[in-house]
Design an enzyme around this catalytic site. Structure first.
Site, PDB file in Angstrom:
ATOM      1  N   ASP A   1      39.631  41.677  30.077  1.00 56.37           N
ATOM      2  CA  ASP A   1      40.259  40.935  31.200  1.00 56.37           C
ATOM      3  C   ASP A   1      41.594  40.465  30.729  1.00 56.37           C
ATOM      4  OD1 ASP A   1      40.462  39.438  33.293  1.00 56.37           O
ATOM      5  OD2 ASP A   1      38.870  38.274  33.202  1.00 56.37           O
ATOM      6  N   ASP A   2      42.447  40.979  31.370  1.00 52.33           N
ATOM      7  CA  ASP A   2      43.866  40.651  31.072  1.00 52.33           C
ATOM      8  C   ASP A   2      44.534  41.182  29.700  1.00 52.33           C
ATOM      9  OD1 ASP A   2      43.830  39.309  33.428  1.00 52.33           O
ATOM     10  OD2 ASP A   2      44.298  37.412  32.574  1.00 52.33           O
TER      11      ASP A   2
ATOM     12  N   CYS B   1      43.059  40.648  38.912  1.00 53.97           N
ATOM     13  CA  CYS B   1      41.646  41.023  38.336  1.00 53.97           C
ATOM     14  C   CYS B   1      40.731  41.633  39.381  1.00 53.97           C
ATOM     15  CB  CYS B   1      40.839  39.960  37.735  1.00 53.97           C
ATOM     16  SG  CYS B   1      41.855  39.004  36.379  1.00 53.97           S
TER      17      CYS B   1
ATOM     18  N   ASP C   1      41.686  45.363  32.963  1.00 52.54           N
ATOM     19  CA  ASP C   1      41.721  45.412  34.540  1.00 52.54           C
ATOM     20  C   ASP C   1      43.046  45.007  34.827  1.00 52.54           C
ATOM     21  OD1 ASP C   1      41.929  42.728  33.498  1.00 52.54           O
ATOM     22  OD2 ASP C   1      40.230  41.794  35.045  1.00 52.54           O
ATOM     23  N   ASN C   2      43.977  44.785  33.630  1.00 53.03           N
ATOM     24  CA  ASN C   2      45.210  44.662  34.060  1.00 53.03           C
ATOM     25  C   ASN C   2      46.134  44.199  32.811  1.00 53.03           C
ATOM     26  OD1 ASN C   2      44.120  41.751  35.866  1.00 53.03           O
ATOM     27  ND2 ASN C   2      45.608  41.383  34.349  1.00 53.03           N
TER      28      ASN C   2
END
Length: 544
Positions: free
Chosen positions: A47-48, A83, A318-319
């Site tokens: 995540d991130d 997200c 996700d990013n």
């Protein structure tokens, strides 16, 4: 003790897709039912986690166990640097303009009733389970609004999952609630039993112990790390004490030739802001050390059970993320490489070790790739992505895309923030010094082009300026100089046309390598007029 199944008392019992929804999918994997040694698949999603600012540096074991044993993609992008839209793209294999998740809110279609009804039945896990006969396991963060009372609460189990261990709402490390196959289970702040990354590892290991050996499996493990609040495991809280955020060329400089949201950032940043982002950078890395442990545990277990050689493992995020670039403190959402480029590492049967691919790929390709591995006919889907299997297997005669789409719809409302009255209306995600990371009209679409001739990014904004940003990534990898006003108008027109084609694509038309219409004529005046283009108006007003 056997893990409980999402299907209820009979472990492993499949939850069937409704008959009418199943009809368009039939025929894809049926010929493979009973086939020997269908591959297992493990998808690890962080995540991130960025690729541009050293996001993979802490993960030495992951790089050794996945990247060095297979292929690392050096040009992997997300279709939206946020997200929920990005995760929706992974699950559906679609660009945001086709799955209609535009931000992290229910109103933005994040885990909404509309998403559950229209998109969830056609995600790649749903096809894997109901058509291809896979056991499917999910653990971790699903979508940011998952568990919202207005959208079914924690009782909702998306179609496609045999075993469901999903986090309520957004990433946390302690004091969270999981949906255990539709039943809420609260966790506290005791490291030994509650630290979420470790809980996910243990749930995953339990699944590998108790799953059926007669069916292949798909696992998706979605960690909270390195998302805020950046709570590291106790044993890692002193790691990286001398590490600071990278001071690359775009760190702590003013985005002079960029759209208004970037120009509003205050330069130079205050010393307190820099200390804050340096601390965040260190803590992000600390949280990733537990992810590294999770990867090692899973690979060792697969090896010990003899299943590693028949398992494909994907690792991605996700990013991306930024820490001080163009004087923006910390966040994602922006169009630049640091926010849209992510790690992607893959190992598995038939993939040669120690490979790096420069091919342009997107996370919309993950679903089609995994379905392809399972033997499903991709022509029966409406996914926008392309299977990566030919790249992974070293196909030398491959025709591949040169363009991918990035699109984002800004969050916020068209009102003035009373804490920052000097700023334009509609800003959001603001820091105490009134530097804001988003706004309601921070709405843009970009085409990212990578070929033997070009390495470009072209972006249009749906704002009053109808702003355009263009970057030559080869000459300017830090994206400091916007060349929109100086580039050859013919090339500008081609990029504009490619963007329009991608923003109007759906399914097979998104998978076709870009070919210019020889009859197309570009009018530069249309790009900079005060009314906005047909393309941008369509995106900003697209119904959910």
């Amino acid at each position: 003790m056997r893990l409980p199944s999402a299907a209820g008392p009979r472990p492993g019992r499949p939850r069937r897709l409704p008959a009418l929804l199943l009809l368009p999918l039939l025929g894809g994997c049926l010929g493979l039912v009973g086939a020997a040694r269908r591959p297992n698949v493990l998808l690890l999603l962080t995540d991130d986690q960025d690729a541009e600012l050293g996001g993979m540096t802490p993960l030495k074991k992951t790089k050794a166990l996945i990247g060095e044993k297979g292929m690392t993609f050096s040009s992997a992008y997300v279709p939206s640097a946020l997200c929920c839209p990005s995760r929706a793209s992974i699950l559906t294999g679609k660009y945001p303009h086709n799955h209609h998740v535009v931000n992290n809110t229910l109103e933005g279609n994040c885990s909404s009733k509309a998403w559950q009804k229209i998109q969830e039945p056609y995600t790649f896990p749903a096809i894997l389970k109901s058509v291809c006969g896979y056991q499917t396991f999910f653990a971790g963060k699903y979508l940011n609004e998952y568990g919202a009372p207005d959208a079914g609460g924690l009782e909702h189990i998306p179609l496609g999952w045999s075993y469901w261990y999903a986090l309520e709402k957004n990433s946390k490390y302690y004091n969270y609630t999981l949906s255990i196959n539709g039943k809420a289970r609260k966790h506290g702040e005791n490291y030994s039993v509650d630290y979420l990354t470790d809980v996910l590892a243990n749930l995953s290991l339990d699944f590998l112990d108790y799953k059926s050996n007669s069916e292949p499996f798909f696992m998706m493990i979605s960690t909270p790390a390195p998302h805020s609040p950046w709570t590291a495991a106790p044993q890692y809280q002193k790691a990286f004490q001398n590490v600071i955020a990278p001071r690359n060329k775009n760190f702590n400089i003013h985005g002079t030739n960029k759209h208004w949201l970037i120009r509003q950032a205050k330069t130079p940043m205050t010393n307190s802001s820099i200390r804050f982002l340096d601390d965040a950078f260190r803590r992000r890395w600390q949280t990733l050390l537990s992810v590294d442990d999770l990867v090692e545990k899973l690979v060792k277990r697969l090896d010990s059970t003899g299943e590693l050689d028949n398992t494909y493992i994907f690792y991605t995020s996700d990013n991306g993320y930024h820490t001080g670039q163009f004087s923006l403190p910390i966040d994602k959402r922006q169009l630049y490489e640091f926010d849209i480029k992510v790690p992607l590492l893959v190992r598995g049967p038939g993939i040669k070790p120690n490979q790096t691919s420069k091919m342009l790929v997107s996370n919309i390709d993950l679903g089609p790739t995994i379905l392809d591995l399972a033997g499903y006919d991709l022509n029966k889907t409406q996914m926008d992505g392309m299977s990566l299997l030919p790249i992974l297997k070293g196909d030398r005669n491959l025709t591949w895309r040169s363009d991918v789409l990035v699109e984002y719809q800004g969050e916020g409302r068209n009102v003035t923030d009373p804490t920052c009255p000097s700023l334009s209306p509609g800003v959001s995600q603001c820091f105490p010094d009134c530097v804001c990371e988003d706004a309601y009209n921070n709405t843009y679409a970009c085409v990212r082009t990578l070929s033997s001739l070009w390495n470009l990014q072209y972006c249009e904004f749906d704002d009053q300026e109808v702003f355009v940003e263009v970057y030559n990534i080869t000459a300017d990898p830090d994206q400091i100089t916007n060349i929109a006003k100086s580039i050859d108008p013919e090339l500008l027109g081609k990029m504009n046309y490619r963007l329009m084609m991608l923003q109007s694509c759906s399914g097979p038309t998104c998978r076709t390598p870009g070919v210019f219409d020889p009859g197309y004529r570009f009018d530069l005046r249309l790009m900079f007029n005060s009314h906005g283009s047909v393309r941008t108006r369509r995106f900003s007003k697209h119904p959910l």
